[in-house]
Design an enzyme around this catalytic site. Structure first.
Site, PDB file in Angstrom:
ATOM      1  N   LYS A   1      37.420 105.506  11.622  1.00  0.00           N
ATOM      2  CA  LYS A   1      37.935 105.063  10.321  1.00  0.00           C
ATOM      3  C   LYS A   1      36.818 105.186   9.287  1.00  0.00           C
ATOM      4  CE  LYS A   1      41.086 101.248   9.260  1.00  0.00           C
ATOM      5  NZ  LYS A   1      41.347  99.846   9.570  1.00  0.00           N
TER       6      LYS A   1
HETATM    7  O1  G3P Z   1      42.946  97.104   8.730  1.00  0.00           O
HETATM    8  C1  G3P Z   1      43.256  97.223   7.401  1.00  0.00           C
HETATM    9  C2  G3P Z   1      44.285  96.270   6.854  1.00  0.00           C
HETATM   10  O2  G3P Z   1      45.433  96.238   7.641  1.00  0.00           O
HETATM   11  C3  G3P Z   1      43.780  94.965   6.367  1.00  0.00           C
HETATM   12  O3  G3P Z   1      44.789  94.033   6.056  1.00  0.00           O
HETATM   13  O4  G3P Z   1      45.585  91.761   5.516  1.00  0.00           O
HETATM   14  O5  G3P Z   1      43.111  92.280   5.420  1.00  0.00           O
HETATM   15  O6  G3P Z   1      44.677  93.189   3.715  1.00  0.00           O
HETATM   16  P1  G3P Z   1      44.515  92.745   5.122  1.00  0.00           P
END
Ligand code: G3P
Length: 218
Positions: A83
């Site tokens: 990533k």
């Molecule tokens: O892994 C990336 C993403 O899914 C992060 O989510 O909830 O931290 O915005 P969030």
């Protein structure tokens, strides 16, 4: 549609993988920090639980270091997807790794143009962050729809739209309606998706009526 879980919690991954519903896993530096474990150990363990792509994020921001980190992560297991952030250096890293045959997930995508660049750089996945756009008053799902329809115009693009930053089951429904190839969700959202009070009520009635028959199938 593929289901990935967005966590570095190995126990959660094990439990959910046993259902056969999990096609892959995504992690990020925040989730690794939350696990309290060393990234190389936890990613290798997850890769051995789930055969699908396991996203492991680089921690540097310059090309040379990201490339070295990406190669190290990719060497851990064949199912690692490296990533990288959606920056110019991240795209350059993506292109180099993709040319070497490494799967890359370009993360922190917040616009259609950024997604087009990720596809041009040979990403296997691009991750638009739905919830974080919603948080700032922009419609995250509109972005998913835009990217899916743009990619549909170019059949040679192999990049899958991975709806990320999913906060609740309606995000999953909407992402599916719009044709996102993958949704990565926190384990809690996957568990919420199965819930319906009428299922619980109907099952309770069936069980009570079955008891009255005195029968056994086995
Ligand atoms: O892994 C990336 C993403 O899914 C992060 O989510 O909830 O931290 O915005 P969030």
């Amino acid at each position: 549609m593929k289901f990935f879980v967005d966590t570095a919690d190995v126990q959660e991954i094990r439990d959910l993988a046993a259902t056969g519903l999990v096609d892959g896993v995504t992690t990020n530096p925040t989730l690794i920090a939350k696990s309290g474990r060393r990234i190389l150990d936890v990613i290798a363990e997850i890769c051995d639980i789930v055969p699908g792509p396991i996203s492991a994020e680089v921690a540097a921001t310059d090309y040379d270091t990201m490339l070295a980190e990406g190669r190290k992560l990719a060497a851990l297991r064949p199912n690692v997807a490296v990533k990288v952030p959606l920056t110019m250096a991240g795209l350059r890293t993506c292109k180099t790794l993709a040319d070497d045959g490494v799967k890359v997930n370009v993360t922190l995508c917040f616009s259609a143009n950024q997604a087009i660049l990720a596809a041009k750089a040979g990403a296997s996945f691009v991750s638009p962050f739905v919830g974080r756009l919603d948080d700032v008053g922009q419609d995250g799902m509109e972005l998913i729809g835009d990217i899916v329809s743009i990619f549909d115009n170019y059949p040679l693009f192999r990049t899958e739209v991975l709806a990320a930053s999913i906060r609740h089951p309606m995000h999953v429904t909407e992402a599916a309606r719009l044709g996102a190839h993958v949704v990565t969700m926190p384990p809690a959202v996957l568990r919420q998706m199965v819930q319906h009070p009428l299922t619980d009520k109907g099952l309770a009635t069936f069980m009570a009526d079955w008891q009255k028959t005195g029968q056994s199938i086995l």
